[in-house]
Design an enzyme around this catalytic site. Structure first.
Site, short mmCIF file in Angstrom:
data_model
loop_
_atom_site.label_atom_id
_atom_site.label_comp_id
_atom_site.label_asym_id
_atom_site.label_seq_id
_atom_site.Cartn_x
_atom_site.Cartn_y
_atom_site.Cartn_z
N HIS A 155 48.58 -3.88 85.42
CA HIS A 155 47.55 -4.91 85.69
C HIS A 155 46.91 -4.74 87.07
O HIS A 155 46.46 -5.71 87.67
CB HIS A 155 48.13 -6.33 85.56
CG HIS A 155 48.98 -6.51 84.34
ND1 HIS A 155 48.46 -6.90 83.13
CD2 HIS A 155 50.31 -6.32 84.14
CE1 HIS A 155 49.44 -6.97 82.23
NE2 HIS A 155 50.57 -6.60 82.82
N SER A 276 24.81 7.72 102.52
CA SER A 276 23.84 6.71 102.13
C SER A 276 22.57 6.93 102.95
O SER A 276 22.63 7.36 104.10
CB SER A 276 24.42 5.33 102.42
OG SER A 276 23.39 4.40 102.70
N LYS A 282 28.42 5.56 105.72
CA LYS A 282 28.96 5.68 104.36
C LYS A 282 29.35 7.09 103.96
O LYS A 282 28.69 8.07 104.29
CB LYS A 282 27.93 5.17 103.36
CG LYS A 282 27.66 3.70 103.46
CD LYS A 282 28.75 2.88 102.82
CE LYS A 282 28.65 3.06 101.33
NZ LYS A 282 29.42 2.11 100.57
N GLU A 289 32.05 8.81 90.45
CA GLU A 289 31.30 7.76 89.74
C GLU A 289 30.41 8.36 88.65
O GLU A 289 30.30 7.84 87.54
CB GLU A 289 30.43 6.97 90.72
CG GLU A 289 31.24 6.16 91.71
CD GLU A 289 30.37 5.66 92.87
OE1 GLU A 289 29.35 5.01 92.61
OE2 GLU A 289 30.73 5.95 94.03
#
Ligand code: ARG
Length: 465
Positions: A155, A276, A282, A289
């Site tokens: 979980h 970024s 970043k 992804e």
């Protein structure tokens, strides 16, 4: 003029011609189309259906076309409907009448089925290679950090500590199953449809066994209707790709979490990260992804083909032309993702210290403390309750189990003795799980050995001993 134009009085509408063409998609099968045609021509000559000299001229002409395409000199004519037409028209332009004899006893229906099966076999071999490469890298990563312990989760909450290597090896086994799925798709593709002609076979005395042998198919399809209309092997390919993408997507999800500030278990290399355009600080796990995102498209190709196939009466229908794009895309996408994930894992920096720090939090030893009481004679249900109360006490006090004194332990059960504090270290907790397939170092070492053996077996390409 199309090769089938005899029964037509007018040419096809230009926009309809574009709409019906598949050359842009299927020209990547030119090698398979040429191999299929060479095998067919050799067989026609062998069976005395065409003359030997015509057979030789056809084979030479086809090899010349292959060289031209290989070297980029071939001029593609968009008016050719598909790869089969493009090559046959060029052959006839180059060698004249003999070229017109190639299509004897053959239809584009069995031709495209044959090309596609050969091409699927090629794609599947490459996918299996890519799969082995990625698994090799996972094994190496598991070997490198052998001994590192991180929290195991259920979980997404701390559950019990596990070895980082054990966690990585879980992906090894998923990918090992992917390899078997790819191998099964390869087997499904490995049957020769050539000789089925348009749908019913042909009255020429074709030797279908010979073309199977020449093209390296391990069997010859026994039903001509099925031979021209079966695309199950592409469904198998797409299913294998979908499941494998799903596995990569899960791994990528973990990489994304692990590389976040909150987890901090790994740092991705600059080569496999992006920045970024506005936030200078970043460093993003874009490729993980993207892999996760591309999974949807691959699964879509499987669903797409299932839907395309479900309404088709026997035998060939033009709908079947639509089955290539999704299958090629699924294979290309998985290949690209496997190589990118391989690069991420090969070049990441792991932080075992940070993993251990996290493994110390969240009461990962609670089950072991309960087991401690069980060993002292308490029934497990009662022990579970006692430790539950202990955890609540710790949470209120803001400490971990390891920070409690013996007196505090004894406040919950008189069975606790000094040695209880020894079993609370996450490394010890993990290493106590010595069952076969468990996370203890001894079990993981055995697992690594087994994984090596499986990988060595899978690294042998299909068809080789
Ligand atoms: N381009 C077609 C395909 O990909 C080849 C077969 C066409 N056959 C036909 N009867 N129209 O399926």
């Amino acid at each position: 003029m199309a090769l089938w134009s005899g029964r037509f009085e007018e040419g096809v509408d230009e926009s309809a011609q574009d709409f019906g063409a598949s050359l842009g998609i299927d020209r990547r099968m030119y090698r398979q189309d040429i191999a299929g045609s060479i095998a067919h021509a050799k067989m026609l000559a062998q069976q005395k259906i065409i003359r030997d000299e015509d057979g030789r001229a056809i084979c030479q002409g086809l090899k010349d076309i292959e060289d031209k395409i290989d070297s980029g000199q071939f001029v593609w004519d968009e008016a050719d409907e598909d790869i089969h037409m493009a090559i046959e028209s060029e052959l006839t332009r180059e060698i004249g009448e003999a070229g017109g004899r190639l299509h004897t006893g053959r239809s584009r229906n069995d031709q495209v089925a044959c090309d596609l099966r050969l091409y699927a076999k090629e794609l599947l071999s490459r996918l299996m290679e890519g799969n082995c490469r990625l698994r090799e890298t996972l094994l190496e990563a598991a070997r490198k950090d052998l001994g590192a312990v991180l929290p195991g989760y259920t979980h997404l909450q701390h559950a019990q500590p596990v070895l980082f290597s054990h966690h990585l090896l879980a992906y090894f086994w998923m990918l090992a199953r992917d390899h078997s799925r790819l191998a099964r798709a390869f087997e499904a593709a490995d049957a020769n449809p050539l000789g089925a002609a348009a749908l019913a076979g042909t009255s020429y005395p074709l030797d279908r066994g010979l073309t199977s042998e020449l093209l390296g198919f391990s069997s010859t399809m026994p039903n001509s209707l099925d031979a021209v209309s079966d695309r199950d092997y592409l469904l198998d390919l797409e299913y294998a790709c979908s499941v494998s993408m799903m596995h990569l997507s899960r791994l990528c999800e973990e990489i994304i979490l692990w590389s976040s500030g909150e987890f901090g278990f790994v740092t991705l290399s600059d080569g496999f990260s992006t920045g970024s355009s506005i936030m200078p600080q970043k460093k993003n796990p874009d490729f993980a992804e993207l892999t996760r995102g591309k999974t949807g498209r691959v699964v879509g190709s499987l669903v797409g083909l299932l839907v395309t196939m479900k309404g088709l009466p026997l035998a060939y229908n033009k709908d079947l032309q639509e089955c290539k794009e999704g299958a090629f895309d699924a294979a290309d996408t998985l290949l690209g993702c496997m190589s990118c994930v391989e690069g991420m894992v090969r070049t990441w920096k792991t932080h075992p210290q940070r993993m251990l720090e996290q493994a110390r939090k969240g009461f990962g030893a609670a089950t072991d403390v309960a087991d401690y009481l069980v060993k002292k004679g308490l029934p497990f249900r009662r022990a579970h309750e006692v430790v539950g109360e202990l955890v609540l006490y710790c949470e209120r006090k803001g400490v971990e189990l390891g920070e409690l004194s013996l007196e505090e332990f004894r406040g919950f059960s008189p069975l606790f003795e000094q040695d209880v504090t020894k079993g609370l270290d996450p490394v010890g907790v993990a290493n106590a799980r010595t069952t076969y397939g468990g996370t203890a170092l001894s079990s993981v070492k055995l697992q690594l050995q087994e994984a090596r053996q499986v990988l060595a077996r899978d690294a042998v390409p299909p068809g080789r001993p």
